[in-house]
Write a protein that holds these residues in place. Structure first.
Motif, short mmCIF file in Angstrom:
data_model
loop_
_atom_site.label_atom_id
_atom_site.label_comp_id
_atom_site.label_asym_id
_atom_site.label_seq_id
_atom_site.Cartn_x
_atom_site.Cartn_y
_atom_site.Cartn_z
N HIS A 125 0.83 -1.19 0.00
CA HIS A 125 0.00 0.00 0.00
C HIS A 125 0.88 1.25 0.00
O HIS A 125 0.37 2.36 0.04
CB HIS A 125 -0.92 0.02 1.22
N SER A 126 2.18 1.05 -0.06
CA SER A 126 3.13 2.15 0.00
C SER A 126 3.38 2.71 -1.40
O SER A 126 3.76 1.99 -2.32
CB SER A 126 4.44 1.64 0.60
N LEU A 127 3.19 4.02 -1.55
CA LEU A 127 3.46 4.66 -2.84
C LEU A 127 4.94 4.51 -3.21
O LEU A 127 5.27 4.28 -4.37
CB LEU A 127 3.06 6.14 -2.79
N GLU A 128 5.81 4.58 -2.20
CA GLU A 128 7.25 4.43 -2.47
C GLU A 128 7.55 3.05 -3.07
O GLU A 128 8.31 2.95 -4.04
CB GLU A 128 8.06 4.64 -1.19
N THR A 129 6.98 2.02 -2.50
CA THR A 129 7.19 0.67 -3.02
C THR A 129 6.66 0.55 -4.43
O THR A 129 7.32 -0.03 -5.31
CB THR A 129 6.53 -0.37 -2.11
N LEU A 130 5.50 1.11 -4.68
CA LEU A 130 4.91 1.04 -6.02
C LEU A 130 5.77 1.79 -7.04
O LEU A 130 5.96 1.31 -8.17
CB LEU A 130 3.49 1.61 -6.01
#
Length: 92
Positions: A41-46
């Motif tokens: 759910h992390s934008l950074e991971t995406l």
């Protein structure tokens, strides 16, 4: 080695490098978790997952749409305006 060949060693190596340079562990973990972006759910991971896909010349519509939706929400913008803007970046 993975600039030309496939592999996943960059995930653990990136994690260790970021920790060695005193990055917070939650940021370093993105190196490991980006390959499991469907669970994130992390934008950074995406974003890291998308960069990895684009680097390899792959387009993943589901991943791109998740990023567009999150970015639109953060900017209080509509999906399609953000889509138009980000698709230009993804195509570059």
């Amino acid at each position: 080695n993975e600039l030309c060949d496939s592999g996943h060693e960059h995930e653990a190596t990136g994690y260790q490098m970021l920790l060695a340079y005193a990055f917070p562990e939650n940021i370093a973990e993105v190196c490991i978790t980006h390959s499991q972006w469907e669970k994130s759910h992390s934008l950074e991971t995406l974003i890291v997952a998308l960069a990895d896909k684009l680097w390899n010349g792959k387009r993943v519509v589901e991943l791109e749409d998740q990023i567009i939706k999150k970015a639109a929400d953060l900017q209080q913008s509509d999906f399609w305006s953000m889509y138009s803007h980000l698709q230009t970046c993804f195509d570059s």
